[in-house]
Scaffold this active site. Structure first.
Site, PDB file in Angstrom:
ATOM      1  CE1 TYR A  24      -3.737  -2.324   0.009  1.00 49.23           C
ATOM      2  CE2 TYR A  24      -2.834  -3.230   2.033  1.00 49.23           C
ATOM      3  CZ  TYR A  24      -3.723  -3.304   0.981  1.00 49.23           C
ATOM      4  OH  TYR A  24      -4.600  -4.353   0.899  1.00 49.23           O
ATOM      5  CG  HIS A 101      -9.660  -0.066  -4.839  1.00 45.69           C
ATOM      6  ND1 HIS A 101     -10.040  -0.557  -3.616  1.00 45.69           N
ATOM      7  CD2 HIS A 101     -10.775  -0.024  -5.613  1.00 45.69           C
ATOM      8  CE1 HIS A 101     -11.341  -0.824  -3.649  1.00 45.69           C
ATOM      9  NE2 HIS A 101     -11.815  -0.508  -4.847  1.00 45.69           N
ATOM     10  CG  LEU A 102      -4.178   3.087  -1.509  1.00 46.09           C
ATOM     11  CD1 LEU A 102      -4.182   2.574  -0.084  1.00 46.09           C
ATOM     12  CD2 LEU A 102      -3.293   4.297  -1.659  1.00 46.09           C
ATOM     13  NE  ARG A 112      -6.693  -8.432  -1.340  1.00 47.50           N
ATOM     14  CZ  ARG A 112      -6.932  -8.112  -0.076  1.00 47.50           C
ATOM     15  NH1 ARG A 112      -7.777  -7.146   0.210  1.00 47.50           N
ATOM     16  NH2 ARG A 112      -6.340  -8.748   0.911  1.00 47.50           N
TER      17      ARG A 112
HETATM   18  O1  CA2 Z   1      -5.959  -1.178  -2.606  1.00 52.76           O
HETATM   19  C1  CA2 Z   1      -6.817  -0.660  -1.893  1.00 52.76           C
HETATM   20  O2  CA2 Z   1      -6.932   0.548  -1.762  1.00 52.76           O
HETATM   21  C2  CA2 Z   1      -7.751  -1.555  -1.072  1.00 52.76           C
HETATM   22  O3  CA2 Z   1      -9.018  -0.917  -1.020  1.00 52.76           O
HETATM   23  C3  CA2 Z   1      -7.144  -1.660   0.308  1.00 52.76           C
HETATM   24  C4  CA2 Z   1      -7.938  -2.603   1.211  1.00 52.76           C
HETATM   25  C5  CA2 Z   1      -8.166  -3.950   0.549  1.00 52.76           C
HETATM   26  O4  CA2 Z   1      -9.012  -4.745   1.351  1.00 52.76           O
HETATM   27  C6  CA2 Z   1      -8.781  -3.800  -0.821  1.00 52.76           C
HETATM   28  O5  CA2 Z   1      -8.895  -5.085  -1.409  1.00 52.76           O
HETATM   29  C7  CA2 Z   1      -7.926  -2.922  -1.701  1.00 52.76           C
HETATM   30  C8  CA2 Z   1      -7.170  -2.826   2.514  1.00 52.76           C
HETATM   31  C9  CA2 Z   1      -6.998  -1.577   3.298  1.00 52.76           C
HETATM   32  C10 CA2 Z   1      -6.095  -1.904   4.434  1.00 52.76           C
HETATM   33  O6  CA2 Z   1      -5.023  -0.999   4.393  1.00 52.76           O
HETATM   34  C11 CA2 Z   1      -3.916  -1.306   5.100  1.00 52.76           C
HETATM   35  C12 CA2 Z   1      -2.887  -0.420   4.991  1.00 52.76           C
HETATM   36  C13 CA2 Z   1      -1.732  -0.665   5.670  1.00 52.76           C
HETATM   37  C14 CA2 Z   1      -1.612  -1.782   6.472  1.00 52.76           C
HETATM   38  C15 CA2 Z   1      -2.645  -2.673   6.592  1.00 52.76           C
HETATM   39  C16 CA2 Z   1      -3.817  -2.424   5.905  1.00 52.76           C
END
Ligand code: CA2
Length: 149
Positions: A24, A101-102, A112
């Site tokens: 991320y 999304h990131l 996903r």
């Molecule tokens: O890629 C993205 O922006 C997501 O929305 C991020 C979500 C994930 O469940 C999606 O499939 C894709 C997860 C967000 C959690 O972010 C974290 C960041 C740092 C450490 C742990 C989790």
């Protein structure tokens, strides 16, 4: 002054920049918020930038956006893949919705690769890290312009 663009963030995004930087990135959510403010400001808009871990709160904010926002940029995080409630709330909007999304969802786990939010959004920006948000704001401003033309 136009209404703000609501930039809504779902669960665990408060951990951004703190854990899993290989997926991320190293940018914190506060820094993402500052990038959004700067990009929107350059395009003549303000942003309301929020994050919640609670599904119902996300639903409440989407509902609030019906009357208070020019557009919604939403990173629903995990709820994108699970939440019919967030989808239903988004479907009640008549303003532009851009999903953001990131990470590059298409290259990740199969669960996903579909989101409920996509069914309500005009489009999706994914895979560019924090830059995804800036691109999503540009797309939202573009859509606002098209809707009022
Ligand atoms: O890629 C993205 O922006 C997501 O929305 C991020 C979500 C994930 O469940 C999606 O499939 C894709 C997860 C967000 C959690 O972010 C974290 C960041 C740092 C450490 C742990 C989790």
């Amino acid at each position: 002054m136009p209404k703000p663009i609501y930039v809504l963030n779902g669960p665990n995004l408060n951990l951004l920049g703190v854990r899993e930087p290989h997926i991320y990135g190293k940018t914190t959510l506060d820094q993402v918020g500052a990038l959004c403010e700067a990009r929107a400001g350059a395009l003549g808009y303000t942003v309301v930038f929020r994050q919640t871990n609670a599904e119902g709160v996300l639903v409440d904010w989407v509902q609030e956006a019906r009357t208070e926002a020019s557009a919604v940029v939403i990173n629903p995080a995990g709820y994108g893949h699970t939440s019919v409630a967030v989808l239903d709330a988004l479907k009640a909007l008549t303003i532009p919705i851009v999903e953001c999304h990131l990470s590059h969802l298409a290259t990740r786990e199969s669960f996903r690769q579909k989101t409920y939010v996509s069914l309500a959004a005009s489009g999706l920006v994914a895979g560019f890290g924090a830059k995804s948000y800036e691109l999503a704001i540009e797309a939202a401003v573009d859509l606002i312009g098209k809707a009022s033309a």
